[in-house]
Design a protein around this motif. Structure first.
Motif, PDB file in Angstrom:
ATOM      1  N   ASP A 544       0.686  -1.614   0.042  1.00  0.00           N
ATOM      2  CA  ASP A 544      -0.119  -0.095  -0.029  1.00  0.00           C
ATOM      3  C   ASP A 544       0.989   1.699   0.099  1.00  0.00           C
ATOM      4  O   ASP A 544       0.428   2.185  -0.420  1.00  0.00           O
ATOM      5  N   GLU A 545       2.099   1.502   0.386  1.00  0.00           N
ATOM      6  CA  GLU A 545       2.711   2.417   0.670  1.00  0.00           C
ATOM      7  C   GLU A 545       3.656   2.610  -0.548  1.00  0.00           C
ATOM      8  O   GLU A 545       3.616   3.661  -0.736  1.00  0.00           O
ATOM      9  N   GLU A 548       1.173   4.162  -2.675  1.00  0.00           N
ATOM     10  CA  GLU A 548       0.613   5.303  -2.946  1.00  0.00           C
ATOM     11  C   GLU A 548       0.929   6.570  -2.860  1.00  0.00           C
ATOM     12  O   GLU A 548       1.380   7.221  -3.408  1.00  0.00           O
ATOM     13  N   ALA A 551       2.815   4.450  -7.264  1.00  0.00           N
ATOM     14  CA  ALA A 551       1.976   4.781  -7.958  1.00  0.00           C
ATOM     15  C   ALA A 551       2.122   3.511  -8.413  1.00  0.00           C
ATOM     16  O   ALA A 551       2.518   3.051  -9.594  1.00  0.00           O
TER      17      ALA A 551
END
Length: 586
Positions: A544-545, A548, A551
């Motif tokens: 997820d990091e 974020e 991309a």
């Protein structure tokens, strides 16, 4: 059934087969009748379940209505008591004011009428509640009866299941009389043989075995069916072992035969150093036989420390032109021998793939393998460093280094460019070498935890490894040699139940290293985690990091034999990457 016929490996005779088939049909008919009765009992259970549902619903409604009407009757009785008390206070004195007299007159007519109506309603409610109580009693009785019917049906069904299982066991036992071992599918036997041969090969290479017989040859001499299967399975013949004893001789005809049975499969010859350079010259026929049969093969050479200088310079090796060479010293201590190395270079100068296990040259040398495309060195180190630079030729496409010792690591002497190197495997101990290597084509990097007794700190080598990651698209972590893991309990986010997660006793783990290396790897597309501990929630958070901040969605993530990955983790991770592959993880 306890007769010996059911335990025999022989097929039944004609008379026995006729009798057993008749018994099997008889018991099969009994099974059909039992199944029919069980179906009826199951229908009874289903009908009872439906009836119980309806009765419980009606009973709940009746009890609720009974409670409502009782509450209403209680309220009426309370109202009657209030009216009765109020009627006694409506009489006024003659000299009372006129409005008081009017109120007394009004209430004197209203209260008796109201009391009469409320008493009639209270009586009706009492009658209705009595009827409801009778209905509730009937519903409860019917519900109990239905439960009894269901309980009996369930017990009957369970008894029938037990009886059916016993008869089914008899039927299966009779059928087993006709399951001859020769009826096992050929592909099943082939897979069993393949697994056995692979296990024996691993044991032979891992242990210091002086006596060795070919497992494939043994299997092919048991019986005719096994021989047909063995000869028809090329995977069994991929390796020829010729270390039959200290004085064992290479058998060229046998090597040629095994090579033919392997068809086009990759082929490996395992031999000792003494067999590679025999003490007497082989015959011309032997040389021609081996040279014609061995094309595009791997020579796995087992070396004893005592054999370091066995080969006389005038003798040529009996094995010619292998495409790959593995030199393995079966000893806890590494063998440092320039003499053996020079013999190998002079004998196999056109080698493409080279693997050294517990072996490396002792002195500087000037005879490198000029056409190497693959090089692997897996060894412990001794008290003297050695120069690795002359093994690193420009033709290399794949390089794996695993020096399992924190001191006396190899040196290069100067900067070396490997323009064709695409795959690199190293341990953190070799990080100093990366500063002297120029790797413009590197796209695949494997980081292997070294076989050391102490933890490996990340501080000294993260920057060195990061410097070669600019074009890497595939990053692999192999933590097979990392310290063992122990379980600890923690609570997973969004889950009220505790989760048992492993905690590595080492100071580093795969995910922490990945977090530190990820900023350097701007083109990373694939991740592979092998062995060790990997907590699924933390990996998901890392993905997820990355998404974020950069991309980036990874094209492929592979998790092999890792601890700490649950089914829920896999479902979550599969939504975060294009392709997720999980192998033997938990």
């Amino acid at each position: 059934m306890s007769g010996d016929i059911t335990r025999s490996n022989l097929l039944p005779t004609g008379k026995e087969a006729h009798l057993l088939n008749a018994l099997r049909d008889q018991k099969s008919n009994e099974l059909a009748l039992i199944d029919e009765r069980m179906a009826k009992d199951q229908l009874t259970v289903t009908a009872c379940d439906l009836a119980i549902g309806k009765l419980e619903k009606s009973l709940t409604k009746a009890r609720e209505m009974h409670r409502v009407y009782q509450d209403h009757s209680t309220n009426i009785k309370n109202t009657l008591r209030t009216l009765s008390f109020s009627s006694t206070r409506t009489v006024v004195q003659p000299d009372a004011p006129e409005p008081c007299k009017e109120l007394s007159t009004l209430l004197g007519h209203e209260i008796p009428d109201r009391e009469k109506k409320l008493r009639a309603e209270s009586l009706e409610l009492a009658i209705f509640c009595d009827k409801l109580e009778i209905t509730i009693g009937n519903l409860e009785e019917e519900l109990r009866c239905t439960h009894h019917t269901k309980a009996v049906a369930l017990e009957t069904l369970q008894a029938a299941k037990n009886h059916r299982a016993d008869i089914q066991g008899l039927v299966d036992n009779i059928r087993s009389c006709f399951r001859a071992i020769k009826k096992v599918p050929t592909e099943v036997w082939a897979e069993i043989f393949r697994l056995r041969v692979e296990e024996d090969n691993r044991h032979f290479l891992a242990e210091d075995c002086l006596e060795r017989k070919s497992t494939a040859l043994t299997l092919s001499h048991v019986c005719q069916p096994w021989r047909r299967i063995a000869l028809g399975t090329p995977q069994l013949w991929e390796t020829a072992h010729w270390r039959s004893g200290p004085n064992g001789n290479v058998k060229p005809d046998m090597i040629a035969s095994i090579r033919d049975r392997a068809n086009d499969r990759p082929f490996t010859v395992v031999a000792s150093h003494g067999q590679l350079f025999p003490s007497s010259l082989p015959s011309t026929h032997d040389v021609l036989t081996i040279s014609q049969s061995l094309q595009e093969y791997t020579l796995h050479l087992l070396v004893e420390r005592a054999e370091e200088k066995m080969a006389a310079p005038l003798y040529q090796p009996i094995f010619f032109s292998p495409s790959a060479l593995t030199v393995q010293v079966q000893s806890a201590e590494p063998l440092r021998s320039t003499f053996l190395y020079r013999n190998l270079v002079s004998s196999f100068s056109n080698m493409k793939k080279l693997t050294f296990i517990n072996f490396f040259p002792a002195l500087a040398f000037s005879e490198p393998f000029r056409q190497l495309t693959y090089l692997k060195i897996d060894t412990v180190t001794d008290q003297k460093p050695y120069n690795l630079g002359q093994l690193l030729v420009e033709s290399l496409e794949e390089l794996h280094l695993a020096h399992n010792g924190p001191s006396n690591l190899p040196s290069l002497g100067h900067a070396i460019s490997l323009p064709n190197l695409k795959r690199l495997g190293i341990t953190p101990l070799e990080h100093v070498l990366l500063g002297q290597l120029r790797l413009p084509a590197l796209t695949d990097l494997t980081i292997v935890y070294p076989r050391v007794d102490t933890d490996v700190d990340t501080a000294p080598w993260i920057k060195s490894v990061g410097a070669v990651l600019s074009n890497v698209t595939a990053l692999r972590f192999d933590w097979t040699n990392a310290p063992s893991v122990k379980a600890s309990t923690l609570t997973e986010p969004l889950s009220p139940t505790p989760v048992v997660a492993p905690v590595v006793t080492s100071t580093i783990d795969m995910l922490s290293v990945l977090r530190k290396l990820q900023p350097y790897a701007t083109h990373l597309e694939e991740l592979d985690f092998i062995d060790g501990s990997l907590h699924g929630v933390e990996l998901s958070g890392f993905l997820d990091e990355v998404l974020e901040v950069s991309a980036v969605i990874f094209k492929k993530v592979t998790i092999e034999r890792c601890i700490g990955i649950s089914r829920t983790d896999c479902e979550r991770l599969s939504q975060q990457v294009e392709k997720l592959k999980v192998i033997e993880s938990e």
